[in-house]
Structures are given as structure tokens and as C-alpha cells.
Design a protein around this motif. Structure first.
Motif, mmCIF file in Angstrom:
data_model
loop_
_atom_site.group_PDB
_atom_site.id
_atom_site.type_symbol
_atom_site.label_atom_id
_atom_site.label_comp_id
_atom_site.label_asym_id
_atom_site.label_seq_id
_atom_site.Cartn_x
_atom_site.Cartn_y
_atom_site.Cartn_z
ATOM 1 N N PHE A 1 36.070 63.757 39.213
ATOM 2 C CA PHE A 1 35.116 62.722 39.595
ATOM 3 C C PHE A 1 34.699 61.912 38.369
ATOM 4 O O PHE A 1 34.402 62.468 37.310
ATOM 5 N N PRO A 2 34.649 60.579 38.498
ATOM 6 C CA PRO A 2 34.278 59.740 37.345
ATOM 7 C C PRO A 2 32.867 60.045 36.842
ATOM 8 O O PRO A 2 31.984 60.412 37.611
ATOM 9 N N ALA B 1 36.813 44.545 48.665
ATOM 10 C CA ALA B 1 35.413 44.484 48.249
ATOM 11 C C ALA B 1 35.255 44.871 46.780
ATOM 12 O O ALA B 1 34.432 44.303 46.052
ATOM 13 N N VAL B 2 36.048 45.811 46.326
ATOM 14 C CA VAL B 2 35.961 46.291 44.945
ATOM 15 C C VAL B 2 36.586 45.302 43.956
ATOM 16 O O VAL B 2 36.121 45.156 42.819
ATOM 17 N N ALA B 3 37.632 44.610 44.390
ATOM 18 C CA ALA B 3 38.374 43.716 43.500
ATOM 19 C C ALA B 3 37.455 42.656 42.883
ATOM 20 O O ALA B 3 36.611 42.061 43.559
ATOM 21 N N GLY B 4 37.616 42.430 41.578
ATOM 22 C CA GLY B 4 36.839 41.414 40.885
ATOM 23 C C GLY B 4 35.447 41.850 40.513
ATOM 24 O O GLY B 4 34.624 41.024 40.099
ATOM 25 N N THR B 5 35.123 43.138 40.663
ATOM 26 C CA THR B 5 33.805 43.661 40.315
ATOM 27 C C THR B 5 33.979 44.835 39.350
ATOM 28 O O THR B 5 35.089 45.187 38.970
ATOM 29 N N THR B 6 32.872 45.453 38.999
ATOM 30 C CA THR B 6 32.923 46.691 38.207
ATOM 31 C C THR B 6 32.640 47.915 39.081
ATOM 32 O O THR B 6 32.412 49.017 38.568
ATOM 33 N N GLN C 1 41.609 51.666 37.545
ATOM 34 C CA GLN C 1 40.461 52.098 36.755
ATOM 35 C C GLN C 1 39.177 52.115 37.584
ATOM 36 O O GLN C 1 38.157 52.635 37.122
ATOM 37 N N GLN C 2 39.235 51.557 38.778
ATOM 38 C CA GLN C 2 38.044 51.486 39.632
ATOM 39 C C GLN C 2 38.154 52.333 40.890
ATOM 40 O O GLN C 2 37.136 52.809 41.405
#
Length: 375
Positions: A191-192, A218-223, A249-250
Motif C-alpha cells: 500500500f502506498p 478521473a485520476v488522469a492529469g491529477t496527483t 505511479q498513481q
């Protein structure tokens, strides 16, 4: 009592229906009843899928797995299913949708019968057309039908008017002790770390209607960071989409995990996401597991039982299904507001304790069985 469950599959094969069957069977066995499950041999079973296997009782439950010779319209073709269902039970559960279980109920000896209607046939129009008369006939002949929420009943066209008229609503439940907030949970090694911010979690079968493609957009382009737990037919395509979008990485796709490890994943997460896009998502057992761990949830505006689990803006957030922008906004809102996460997580735990506990579910089912046997 001798209780027989006619199921599609059974753990270690995954799935919400299979999870519920196992909890009912093990709970009844623990209460002193004799319990047997008849099912098909699923893909995760390690023995030869062409051979019938009668397992030694595990958790007090005897399981008969029938050889599977293929899948037709999402249903296993298991030779010997009807014959195996003739076990002399006092009460028979027919877990649906599962045409083999319906046929076994019709062709077997007359016994008190409960149709547990988990969902209608959803995806295949021709299958619905063929199956619905059979489903309604079995429901009409049954002594009782069970659904998990009032919304299930509204969607239950395969029950027919007679089946809906005799329906009993018994909510699904989870073990409130096993799934509980802890001050120092066993954080899974994969787990991160929270050092880079909160982490979202998805747990479930990797299938199309779960909306995981929407989640990746939804995750793309965010942190934002998300952990995906589960396995299924779209795993390979999800892996490729993660690689193409440079999201490795996300988004961590860990695959299936052992049942005993699941609470650690929920407790390690900061919020839970169930982005399902169709009414095939009738409830979402993973929702109440996460909520029991004190984790706020994000779900979609389905008109199924999901709406009766996650209370909008109390136990979590609700977004339009299929809307990646709205889902991104909800995830960012929970990521950025620790106080909101804490408040909604506490409310989520309280809602489970009030409505969705395993002891409450088991007690209601055993009361129903005893009433039918007494009748």
C-alpha cells in the motif's frame, strides 16, 4: 435444520453473491444447523474442473462442486447439478440469477423454498426474454422470496408480481468486529505511503459495469492515487490503459488478495470508490465493508440498493454514473479535507452498526427458515 444453498459458485471463487452465500452457510452451521452448498466449479478452484468434488466440511459447511463444461450467458453449465440438489433438506435457498438452481428447484422434491433474488439478469436481452418466465414460475411456487433492499424489489422484474408480493427485505451484513476501525491497522506492504497524501481504494471484481475506466479518466492529469484490489476479465485491458496513460505511479493494481487481508486494505485507505455505471451493481458488499472500517465512500447515482447504503453527504459522496469529471471532483474534495473524511467515516461506521451487520442478517434468515419449516 438441514439447509441447502443452490449457488452459482462458492469461495474461493470471488463475487458478491458467493460472498453472501458463504456468510449465510457458515453462520447457520455455527448456530448448529446442518448446511450444504451445491455449486459449479469456478475458475479459481485448483482441482480438475471436470470432476465432481464433495469437500470435507469447512467452517461446518459441506460443499459439492459440480464439473463445469463452459459458460453460457454468464451461467455455468454444470452436469449433475439437479441430481446433487436432491439432498434431503428442510429448507432450500435458490440464489439468483442462476437458471440451473431454478431448474433444480422445479425438478426436485417439494420442500420449503426461499428464492434469494440478488439481481435480475442484466446484460443479455435474449437471456432475459428466455429466463424471465422460468424465474417468475419458480418465485410463484416458492414459499418466500428475499431481497436485500427495497430498491432490489423495485428492480426485480424476474420475480414477477407473485414473487414481489411475498418478498422479505433482509439487508446484507458484515462482521462489525472483523471490519472495524483500528488505531494501528496492519498496513499492507504494497500500500502506498500517506507521506504523499491520501489514497483511495477500490475492491471488487474487475468487470465492465464497475466503471473502472471512468475511475482511470478521473485520476488522469491529477496527483490522485488509487489502489485497485480484485481480479476479473478486464484486468488485462486495465493494465494496458494504466500503461498508456502513464498512470503507473498513481494507480496500483494489486490483483486479488486473501480474504483475511482485506480489512487491512480498507483500514489503510483514506476513502473508498465504487464507480459502477449500470444496475448490475445492485448493492456493493465492498461499500459496507469499507464503511464498517470507518472509511468514507464515493458511489454513483444508481437507483439500485447502492442508494440505500451510502447516504449522500452523510456517509460519503454521490456522483453521476459515468461522469469522470464529477468523480474527480469528489475524490479531490475528500483528499483535501481531512475533517470531512473523519466525519463521514464515523457516520459510515454508525450506519453499518445500525443496519448492515452480519449477526442481524443471520438472525433474520434463520427466523425465516424456522418459520417455513414450522409451517
Amino acid at each position: 435444520m438441514r439447509i441447502l444453498h443452490l449457488s452459482k459458485f462458492y469461495p474461493p471463487d470471488p463475487g458478491g453473491l458467493e460472498h453472501v452465500v458463504a456468510r449465510l452457510a457458515e453462520g447457520a452451521a455455527a448456530a448448529g444447523h446442518e448446511v450444504r452448498v451445491v455449486c459449479a466449479t469456478g475458475s479459481s478452484w485448483l482441482r480438475d474442473p471436470r470432476k465432481r468434488t464433495t469437500e470435507p466440511p469447512r467452517m461446518g459447511v459441506g460443499v459439492v462442486r459440480l464439473p463445469t463444461f463452459g459458460i453460457w450467458w454468464s451461467q455455468p453449465l454444470a452436469r449433475g447439478y439437479v441430481a446433487a440438489s436432491r439432498w434431503p433438506a428442510d429448507v432450500v435457498y435458490v440464489h439468483r440469477p442462476h437458471p440451473l438452481a431454478d431448474w433444480a428447484s422445479l425438478l426436485g422434491p417439494r420442500r420449503p423454498t426461499i428464492v434469494f433474488h440478488h439481481a435480475d439478469v442484466q446484460r443479455q436481452r435474449l437471456a432475459r426474454f428466455v429466463y424471465r418466465p422460468l424465474g417468475r414460475l419458480v418465485a410463484r411456487r416458492a414459499d418466500a422470496t428475499v431481497v436485500a433492499t427495497r430498491a432490489h424489489l423495485e428492480h426485480a422484474q424476474d420475480l414477477g408480481p407473485a414473487g414481489r408480493a411475498k418478498a422479505v427485505v433482509i439487508p446484507f451484513g458484515v462482521d462489525p468486529q472483523r471490519f472495524a476501525p483500528t488505531s494501528a491497522p496492519d498496513r499492507p506492504a504494497v500500500f502506498p505511503t500517506r507521506a504523499l497524501g491520501p489514497v483511495g481504494l477500490f475492491v471488487g471484481r474487475l468487470v465492465g459495469y464497475k466503471g473502472l475506466g471512468v475511475l482511470l479518466r478521473a485520476v488522469a492529469g491529477t496527483t490522485l492515487r488509487v489502489v485497485l484490489v480484485g481480479d476479473g476479465p478486464v484486468r488485462e485491458s486495465l493494465t494496458k490503459e494504466i500503461e498508456r496513460g502513464d498512470l503507473d505511479q498513481q494507480v496500483l493494481l494489486v490483483g486479488p488478495v486473501k480474504d483475511e487481508e482485506l480489512p487491512g486494505y480498507y483500514q489503510a485507505a483514506d476513502y473508498f470508490i465504487l464507480p459502477s455505471t449500470t444496475p448490475a451493481e445492485m448493492f456493493g458488499i465492498s461499500l459496507i465493508e469499507a464503511m464498517a472500517c470507518g472509511v468514507p465512500v464515493i458511489s454513483t447515482d444508481l437507483t439500485t440498493g447502492v442508494r440505500e447504503v451510502n447516504e449522500r453527504d452523510v456517509t460519503g459522496l454521490v456522483v453521476p454514473r459515468g461522469d469522470a469529471t464529477a468523480l474527480r471532483g469528489a475524490m479531490l474534495r475528500l483528499t483535501e479535507d481531512a475533517e470531512l473524511r473523519q466525519r463521514m467515516g464515523a457516520a459510515a461506521r454508525a450506519r453499518v452498526e445500525e443496519r448492515f451487520t452480519l449477526p442481524r442478517m443471520l438472525e433474520s434468515h434463520l427466523e425465516l427458515c424456522e418459520r417455513l419449516v414450522g409451517r
